[in-house]
Design a protein around this motif. Structure first.
Motif, PDB file in Angstrom:
ATOM      1  N   TRP A 100       0.801  -7.836   4.381  1.00  0.00           N
ATOM      2  CA  TRP A 100      -0.592  -7.824   4.386  1.00  0.00           C
ATOM      3  C   TRP A 100      -0.935  -6.865   5.910  1.00  0.00           C
ATOM      4  O   TRP A 100      -0.713  -7.302   6.862  1.00  0.00           O
ATOM      5  N   GLN A 130      -3.356  -5.566   1.693  1.00  0.00           N
ATOM      6  CA  GLN A 130      -4.718  -5.582   2.377  1.00  0.00           C
ATOM      7  C   GLN A 130      -5.495  -4.343   2.183  1.00  0.00           C
ATOM      8  O   GLN A 130      -6.578  -4.313   1.851  1.00  0.00           O
ATOM      9  N   PHE A 133      -6.297  -4.685  -1.350  1.00  0.00           N
ATOM     10  CA  PHE A 133      -7.804  -5.469  -1.549  1.00  0.00           C
ATOM     11  C   PHE A 133      -8.988  -4.732  -1.391  1.00  0.00           C
ATOM     12  O   PHE A 133      -9.802  -4.726  -1.985  1.00  0.00           O
ATOM     13  N   ASN A 137     -12.088  -3.819  -4.218  1.00  0.00           N
ATOM     14  CA  ASN A 137     -13.064  -3.968  -3.964  1.00  0.00           C
ATOM     15  C   ASN A 137     -14.152  -2.876  -3.599  1.00  0.00           C
ATOM     16  O   ASN A 137     -15.324  -3.454  -3.041  1.00  0.00           O
ATOM     17  N   ARG A 144      -9.738  -6.390   5.567  1.00  0.00           N
ATOM     18  CA  ARG A 144     -10.551  -7.923   5.430  1.00  0.00           C
ATOM     19  C   ARG A 144      -9.260  -8.824   5.910  1.00  0.00           C
ATOM     20  O   ARG A 144      -8.051  -8.255   5.884  1.00  0.00           O
ATOM     21  N   ALA A 149      -9.294 -12.843   2.138  1.00  0.00           N
ATOM     22  CA  ALA A 149      -8.646 -12.653   0.558  1.00  0.00           C
ATOM     23  C   ALA A 149      -8.583 -13.998  -0.073  1.00  0.00           C
ATOM     24  O   ALA A 149      -8.723 -14.174  -1.172  1.00  0.00           O
ATOM     25  N   ILE A 174      -2.367 -13.824  -3.656  1.00  0.00           N
ATOM     26  CA  ILE A 174      -3.225 -12.863  -3.657  1.00  0.00           C
ATOM     27  C   ILE A 174      -2.813 -11.827  -4.960  1.00  0.00           C
ATOM     28  O   ILE A 174      -3.734 -11.417  -5.450  1.00  0.00           O
TER      29      ILE A 174
END
Ligand SMILES: [Zn+2]
Length: 321
Positions: A100, A130, A133, A137, A144, A149, A174
């Motif tokens: 992450w 990360q 993500f 999006n 974020r 998340a 995730i």
């Protein structure tokens, strides 16, 4: 192929004047990891605490974040031995790291380097979940938090955040929620080790952006004089593009440009210049598809920059009078 979802906790010097602060700014105090099979199912976990030797006292920030006390850490193992157990655990099958954020593999290798442990083969490709993500999006400029998340995918919060194994575990959940087809095309590369020469420079192409990592140069100036660094190629068709806006900087580290492909439209360019531990400089360049709104925003940024520059020049001129 297995996926090793890795998370580290680290300690730091009590003050920046510490003689180790430059070579080892963050000393790892915990390794947590979750092993996934290629269906992103959890098949094993790893967790060990490490006894810090460079900064034996826990920094108040690390204590607040992790909840560890200096006494807890005294129970931990010695880094080289814990790392050996960790890497043996990883290598039960071919694997790729997932983290992450972009920091863990850099700090892991910096700690390995401190102990003169051979580094991973370079280039070290991995998945920054990360970043993935943000990409899926459609908010590529935003990073974020893990907790954001977790809430986004409505994952149950059963464990505390900011302990290595629980953060690795949440990252793994995730990944399962995102699914392999969204994650696998979006790998990236850790830049703790930079390309050794022009033939080793790294080019990566994705759906709507591309990334390039240059070799190192003695100065920022020399990075920004290299024609390969400055070139803009379409992130879709690789054609050399004309720039609508030449590279400009709004601070000393980042440069921006705007290019146009007659088949694929506007692309915004960004060069981030980084310094390695040996005081040499390298570039990370990204080209990203954008629209006329994105292009307008870059024109505006450029105007702001020119204004700032002009004010500075005027101030200098009036100061000289
Ligand atoms: Zn193109």
């Amino acid at each position: 192929m297995n996926y090793i979802v890795l998370d580290l906790e680290w300690n730091q010097a009590a003050n920046k004047k510490n003689r180790y602060a430059k070579i080892l700014p963050f000393e790892i105090i915990e390794i947590g990891a979750v092993k996934l099979n290629d269906g992103f199912q959890i098949i094993d976990t790893f967790q060990e605490v490490i006894r810090p030797v460079v900064y034996p006292k826990i920094h108040h920030i690390s204590r607040e974040v992790t909840g560890f006390t200096s006494a807890d850490l005294q129970q931990g193992g010695h880094f080289p031995e814990v790392l050996k157990r960790f890497l043996t655990w990883c290598s039960s099958s071919e694997y790729r790291f997932c983290t992450w954020g972009p920091l863990d593999l850099t700090e892991l290798q910096r700690n390995m380097n401190y102990y003169k442990i051979p580094l991973f083969p370079s280039p070290l490709f991995f998945y920054d979940i990360q970043e993935v993500f943000s990409i899926i999006n459609g908010e590529s400029a935003n990073r974020r938090s893990l907790e954001y998340a977790v809430e986004f995918y409505e994952i149950e919060k059963k464990k505390d955040f900011h302990r290595a194994l629980s953060d690795a575990y949440y990252t793994a959940l995730i990944m399962a929620a995102m699914g392999a087809e969204k994650i696998l095309p979006n790998d990236t590369v850790d830049t703790y080790q930079q390309p050794a020469g022009p033939d080793d420079e790294i080019y990566m192409r994705y759906d709507t952006h591309s990334r390039y990592i240059s070799r190192t140069f003695p100065s920022r100036h020399e990075v920004m004089e290299n024609s390969e660094v400055l070139s803009t190629r379409c992130c879709i068709c690789d054609r050399r593009l004309r720039k609508k806006l030449r590279w400009f900087s709004d601070n000393s580290k980042n440069y921006y440009c705007l290019a146009f492909c007659k088949n694929h439209g506007y692309q915004s360019g960004k060069i981030h210049i980084k310094k390695n531990d040996k005081e040499r400089y390298y570039a990370i360049k990204e080209l990203t598809m954008t629209d006329s709104e994105g292009a307008a925003a870059l024109y505006e940024k450029r105007v702001d920059y020119t204004k700032k520059h002009r004010t500075k020049r005027r101030q200098k001129a009036s100061a000289a009078k």
